[in-house]
Design a protein around this motif. Structure first.
Motif, PDB file in Angstrom:
ATOM      1  N   VAL A   1       0.835  -1.206   0.000  1.00  0.00           N
ATOM      2  CA  VAL A   1       0.000   0.000   0.000  1.00  0.00           C
ATOM      3  C   VAL A   1       0.867   1.252   0.000  1.00  0.00           C
ATOM      4  N   THR A   2       1.921   1.264   0.816  1.00  0.00           N
ATOM      5  CA  THR A   2       2.818   2.416   0.875  1.00  0.00           C
ATOM      6  C   THR A   2       3.480   2.672  -0.473  1.00  0.00           C
ATOM      7  N   VAL A   3       3.914   1.600  -1.119  1.00  0.00           N
ATOM      8  CA  VAL A   3       4.563   1.728  -2.423  1.00  0.00           C
ATOM      9  C   VAL A   3       3.596   2.301  -3.454  1.00  0.00           C
ATOM     10  N   VAL A   4       2.361   1.826  -3.460  1.00  0.00           N
ATOM     11  CA  VAL A   4       1.382   2.309  -4.432  1.00  0.00           C
ATOM     12  C   VAL A   4       1.046   3.779  -4.173  1.00  0.00           C
ATOM     13  N   LEU A   5       0.959   4.182  -2.905  1.00  0.00           N
ATOM     14  CA  LEU A   5       0.694   5.583  -2.586  1.00  0.00           C
ATOM     15  C   LEU A   5       1.865   6.474  -3.014  1.00  0.00           C
ATOM     16  N   LEU A   6       3.093   5.986  -2.845  1.00  0.00           N
ATOM     17  CA  LEU A   6       4.250   6.738  -3.334  1.00  0.00           C
ATOM     18  C   LEU A   6       4.186   6.874  -4.848  1.00  0.00           C
ATOM     19  N   ALA A   7       3.804   5.801  -5.528  1.00  0.00           N
ATOM     20  CA  ALA A   7       3.652   5.859  -6.981  1.00  0.00           C
ATOM     21  C   ALA A   7       2.604   6.896  -7.376  1.00  0.00           C
ATOM     22  N   ALA A   8       1.533   6.989  -6.591  1.00  0.00           N
ATOM     23  CA  ALA A   8       0.485   7.970  -6.879  1.00  0.00           C
ATOM     24  C   ALA A   8       1.016   9.399  -6.755  1.00  0.00           C
ATOM     25  N   LEU A   9       1.809   9.667  -5.725  1.00  0.00           N
ATOM     26  CA  LEU A   9       2.388  10.998  -5.539  1.00  0.00           C
ATOM     27  C   LEU A   9       3.321  11.356  -6.698  1.00  0.00           C
ATOM     28  N   LEU A  10       4.156  10.419  -7.099  1.00  0.00           N
ATOM     29  CA  LEU A  10       5.078  10.667  -8.207  1.00  0.00           C
ATOM     30  C   LEU A  10       4.310  10.936  -9.498  1.00  0.00           C
ATOM     31  N   HIS A  11       3.220  10.197  -9.709  1.00  0.00           N
ATOM     32  CA  HIS A  11       2.440  10.369 -10.935  1.00  0.00           C
ATOM     33  C   HIS A  11       1.806  11.751 -10.995  1.00  0.00           C
ATOM     34  N   ALA A  12       1.217  12.185  -9.895  1.00  0.00           N
ATOM     35  CA  ALA A  12       0.610  13.522  -9.873  1.00  0.00           C
ATOM     36  C   ALA A  12       1.657  14.602 -10.087  1.00  0.00           C
TER      37      ALA A  12
END
Length: 288
Positions: free
Chosen positions: A6-17
């Motif tokens: 979950v943490t990794v996916v949330l980090l991916a979301a921040l990078l994408h935005a």
């Protein structure tokens, strides 16, 4: 889903935005997306000898995904050319996981549990509500603005279908590849090469634009590479539809970035939509 995933996916979301904001902030959206794609490809290229080569049966999926990625970048630029980030981004990212969830059961044989279904609905409902609220109050209601919003909506919805397509392709391909890192890097190298071939009419403008916006290929390229690489790694450990939905929490980060750095106002009504997304993320975290 484990907490680390979950943490990794949330980090991916921040990078994408973040890399989307770099494109939106630039004066030429198409050249911005081209620089981001090329930046990711250039970062990946020298690393290819150091990562495992994807298994042969994953290459058809990888090639198909690269073609979809080219269409994605072109539609992304068109959507941002006509609409605000806070209009186009949530529509692209919100509609895509709905399509992924619908398609993952027959195509990938996955079955989401009740809590996971609820989480997907909350997240998608939140981002789509945010889009509706944003579209209703976007600037003066002139004919030109209405036409621009319609064009942005059309491009964003088309891109949502493309996002759903490459998410499904990569969800299947990365599981066959045996190497999430190798699959991701080859994907971005192929995508950059194909996008450059489709952009010959803009080649003459690219060097000067890159010099004026040197951070776009560097930060944007690393951001998109890391963002999607982390998401693909997560797809090897969790259902594709669940990862795709959780990754759409990038709308939370996008809303903050749009307000703080792009000067877009966060209306009070959008708090409801953001709350729906946050609740969906919590439900998904507790659902495994």
């Amino acid at each position: 889903m484990e907490g680390s995933v979950v943490t990794v996916v949330l980090l991916a979301a921040l990078l994408h935005a973040s890399w989307n904001a770099l494109v939106k902030a630039g004066p030429d959206k198409y050249l911005g997306t081209l620089l981001v794609a090329c930046g990711a490809g250039l970062v990946s290229l020298p690393l290819l000898p150091w990562v495992a080569t994807p298994h042969a049966d994953s290459w058809p999926w990888l090639a198909a995904s690269a073609c979809c990625q080219v269409v994605y970048y072109r539609l992304l630029a068109a959507a941002y050319r006509h609409g605000d980030m806070s209009q186009a981004y949530p529509l692209m990212r919100g509609a895509a996981p709905l399509l992924v969830a619908l398609a993952s059961v027959p195509l990938l044989g996955e079955r989401l549990h009740l809590r996971q279904d609820l989480a997907v609905m909350l997240i998608c409902g939140g981002v789509l509500t945010l889009t509706i609220l944003r579209g209703a109050g976007a600037g003066a209601d002139t004919a030109a603005n209405r036409d621009a919003r319609r064009r942005a909506t059309v491009y964003a919805l088309l891109n949502a279908a493309v996002i759903a397509a490459y998410t499904m392709l990569d969800g299947a391909g990365v599981r066959r590849s045996g190497t999430a890192a190798g699959y991701t890097m080859w994907l971005f190298v192929l995508t950059a090469a194909l996008l450059l071939l489709c952009s010959t009419s803009r080649w003459a403008e690219l060097p000067a634009y890159a010099r004026r916006h040197v951070g776009v290929p560097l930060l944007g390229g690393i951001g998109t590479l890391a963002s999607y690489g982390l998401a693909l790694w997560a797809m090897t450990l969790a259902p594709v539809a669940a990862v795709a939905a959780l990754r759409e929490t990038s709308i939370l980060f996008a809303a903050l970035i749009a307000a703080l750095f792009l000067g877009e106002r966060l209306a009070p009504g959008r708090i409801v939509a953001i709350s729906l997304i946050a609740c969906g993320a919590i439900v998904m975290r507790l659902g495994w």
